[in-house]
Design an enzyme around this catalytic site. Structure first.
Site, mmCIF file in Angstrom:
data_model
loop_
_atom_site.group_PDB
_atom_site.id
_atom_site.type_symbol
_atom_site.label_atom_id
_atom_site.label_comp_id
_atom_site.label_asym_id
_atom_site.label_seq_id
_atom_site.Cartn_x
_atom_site.Cartn_y
_atom_site.Cartn_z
ATOM 1 N N TYR A 68 63.971 -10.526 13.178
ATOM 2 C CA TYR A 68 64.776 -10.088 14.298
ATOM 3 C C TYR A 68 64.405 -10.459 15.493
ATOM 4 O O TYR A 68 65.045 -11.008 16.672
ATOM 5 C CB TYR A 68 64.996 -8.521 14.408
ATOM 6 C CG TYR A 68 65.853 -8.070 15.503
ATOM 7 C CD1 TYR A 68 66.971 -8.013 15.570
ATOM 8 C CD2 TYR A 68 65.120 -7.312 16.438
ATOM 9 C CE1 TYR A 68 68.003 -7.537 16.749
ATOM 10 C CE2 TYR A 68 65.926 -6.713 17.715
ATOM 11 C CZ TYR A 68 67.079 -6.889 17.594
ATOM 12 O OH TYR A 68 67.931 -6.507 18.643
ATOM 13 N N ASN A 110 51.771 -9.078 26.231
ATOM 14 C CA ASN A 110 52.671 -8.877 25.263
ATOM 15 C C ASN A 110 51.921 -8.058 23.916
ATOM 16 O O ASN A 110 51.129 -8.374 23.447
ATOM 17 C CB ASN A 110 53.467 -10.084 24.744
ATOM 18 C CG ASN A 110 54.313 -9.829 23.431
ATOM 19 O OD1 ASN A 110 55.093 -8.849 23.296
ATOM 20 N ND2 ASN A 110 54.227 -10.929 22.696
ATOM 21 N N GLY A 111 52.646 -7.017 23.490
ATOM 22 C CA GLY A 111 52.104 -5.972 22.592
ATOM 23 C C GLY A 111 51.840 -4.644 22.798
ATOM 24 O O GLY A 111 52.273 -4.247 23.821
ATOM 25 N N GLY A 130 62.441 -8.751 26.224
ATOM 26 C CA GLY A 130 62.365 -7.736 27.229
ATOM 27 C C GLY A 130 63.195 -7.776 28.322
ATOM 28 O O GLY A 130 63.384 -8.754 28.860
ATOM 29 N N CYS A 158 57.747 -7.780 24.672
ATOM 30 C CA CYS A 158 57.611 -8.391 25.967
ATOM 31 C C CYS A 158 57.424 -10.023 25.634
ATOM 32 O O CYS A 158 57.070 -10.279 24.494
ATOM 33 C CB CYS A 158 56.349 -8.041 26.698
ATOM 34 S SG CYS A 158 56.517 -6.339 27.165
#
Length: 524
Positions: free
Chosen positions: A280, A130-131, A56, A29
């Site tokens: 990435y 996020n996570g 995301g 995210c």
């Protein structure tokens, strides 16, 4: 208050989920927060999460406070699908947070879109995450304990009906700050939260941000002329004209209000940043730990060329993620760099699902070979990772059909052998091709003339950062945060519907301790 509207139709873009059996590593995210009186914070946040769209693509949302109330607007789809000028014009205030979501805990539904919103005893809060947490079930149990102690909780405090993600649980706990400020409640709660989390949240007058003690996911602080910005990546600071100040430190909470910016530490820093961000996940123009991601990826390519040389005529990337390392490979090897594959720029998520006929086209929907460039050539093809191997198998076949004489595949990450529980939705361990095959066997499986992966040592060396500063679990199985109760992204759906229990790890025990999971996650 929280609003949604009828789902808009697709935007004509092809779906990235061309084949549900061939999902690559899915980004987690992106989060963004801004405190800037006098600025159009909704539009700043729109541009911020637009810059983080790569992290995301399932849903997007923005929450704004005008000092009196918080308004949340979110929906399924890309940032550009969810918001338009009229919507953004209606979101007025001086504080905003935004979120672009890929689900890692909780299904991809509107109820699980973020930011989450909760009333409190004296106002409300909105939160974006996020996570991925590793003790979601335990945190959900704390809500039940509070409910039992207080004779039940109002439905709007317990969380939105249908929400089954770790963020909703966290937001509900944070909202229950009776006789405490939001800041004090957060300082008490965050040390009990385990796993990977970068949080941005707000009440009516204050913007908050926090990063887990390992700093697994990135979070940065930026300065505007009339305010402050926090974001998952520096690329989001650039797009809104904010100057980069520093990273939010692991175990640090940032508080921004009319009195300015202050910070407090809620846990000792034990840095374990995600190594896959460099491979990435992050945009190449992002800076992580003072290192430009593009430069690191070019250096990875140079190291690949030294470790795995090839007699070849042309180096081509698998766009876009393989491009920097392909440049480095060409520079180091002296083999010319070329463009042999053209990517369709409009492959994105949409609500229009492809037909079976379209699915059979497979990779050609994303990539098309330039026959006159590659025909008769010995190729070095540089890609970022191999997960199941289906994409590379189709790619090698396509290049040979286009006339390639030889195809030598080079991968800018080590073999991915372990699942991630901290925010990347890899395949299960049983599906990871590198889990059961050697590099030579994988080369045979995908039809390549040769295959070379960058080593873990060379990958870390390319970052110029210490090995022990990274989470490398997907490569070596050493998990920095205990996985005592990890049960997959649907942990809360399973608890709500116990008759439909399906172990997301195919029956694998998940009682791994930090420092390794070979016993807990081993499979036949």
């Amino acid at each position: 208050m929280s609003h949604n509207r009828a789902r808009k139709g697709g935007d004509g873009r092809l779906t990235a989920a061309l084949d549900p059996q061939d999902q690559g590593p899915q980004d987690q995210c992106g989060v963004f927060g801004v405190w800037a009186p006098g600025e159009d914070v909704a539009k700043l946040t729109y541009y911020g999460i637009y810059a983080l769209q790569h992290r995301g693509q399932e849903s997007a949302g923005i929450a704004v406070s005008n000092g009196k109330q918080i308004l949340v607007y979110k929906d399924m789809g890309l940032v550009s699908q969810v918001f338009d000028d009229a919507t953004l014009e209606a979101l007025k205030g001086h504080i905003a947070i935004g979120h672009a979501r890929y689900s890692t805990t909780g299904a991809s539904t509107w109820h699980n879109a973020q930011p989450t919103f909760h009333p409190t005893a004296d106002g409300s809060i909105a939160l974006a995450h996020n996570g991925n947490l590793t003790n979601t079930a335990a945190l959900a149990g704390k809500l039940d304990e509070i409910a039992d102690a207080e004779g039940g909780l109002p439905a709007d405090v317990r969380g939105p009906s249908g929400a089954t993600n770790d963020t909703s649980v966290l937001t509900a706990l944070l909202a229950l700050h009776k006789d405490q400020s939001v800041e004090e409640k957060a300082a008490e709660l965050l040390p009990q939260v385990h796993g990977a989390y970068c949080l941005v949240w707000m009440d009516e007058n204050t913007l908050y941000a926090a990063r887990d003690p390992q700093g697994i996911r990135p979070l940065v602080l930026g300065r505007l002329e009339r305010g402050w910005v926090v974001a998952s990546e520096t690329a989001a600071l650039d797009i809104v004209g904010a100057s980069y100040v520093r990273e939010v430190e692991p175990g640090e909470m940032v508080i921004i209000d009319a009195d300015g910016l202050r910070t407090r530490r809620f846990a000792e820093a034990k840095p374990k940043g995600c190594l896959f961000e460099f491979v990435y996940l992050a945009r190449p123009d992002t800076i992580i730990s003072d290192k430009r991601v593009h430069s690191v990826r070019v250096e990875i390519g140079r190291k690949l060329a030294r470790a795995f040389p090839a007699d070849a005529d042309l180096v081509i990337p698998v766009p876009e993620s393989g491009t920097p390392s392909a440049i480095g490979y060409a520079e180091e090897s002296g083999i010319p760099y070329g463009v042999g594959l053209v990517k369709n720029s409009y492959v994105g998520r949409t609500f229009i699902q492809p037909s079976q006929t379209i699915r059979q086209l497979g990779i050609r929907l994303k990539l098309n070979p330039l026959r006159d460039v590659i025909e008769g050539k010995r190729l070095v093809v540089v890609d970022d990772s191999i997960v199941r191997g289906n994409t590379q198998r189709a790619l090698v076949r396509m290049l040979r059909e286009a006339g390639a004489k030889e195809v030598h595949v080079r991968i800018s990450s080590p073999p991915v052998k372990w699942p991630c529980f901290y925010g990347i939705d890899f395949a299960t361990r049983a599906e990871l091709i590198a889990n059961g095959l050697s590099a030579d066997e994988i080369a045979t499986s995908i039809g390549a003339d040769s295959l070379g992966y960058v080593s873990l040592d060379d990958l870390v060396d390319a970052t110029t950062l210490p090995m022990d500063s990274f989470c490398r679990a997907c490569f070596d199985g050493e998990y920095p945060v205990p996985l005592a109760e990890v049960r997959g992204k649907d942990v809360l759906e399973i608890e709500q519907d116990p008759c439909c229990v399906v172990d997301p790890l195919d029956g694998v025990s998940t009682t791994a301790a930090a420092g390794g999971a070979s016993d807990a996650l081993a499979r036949p």
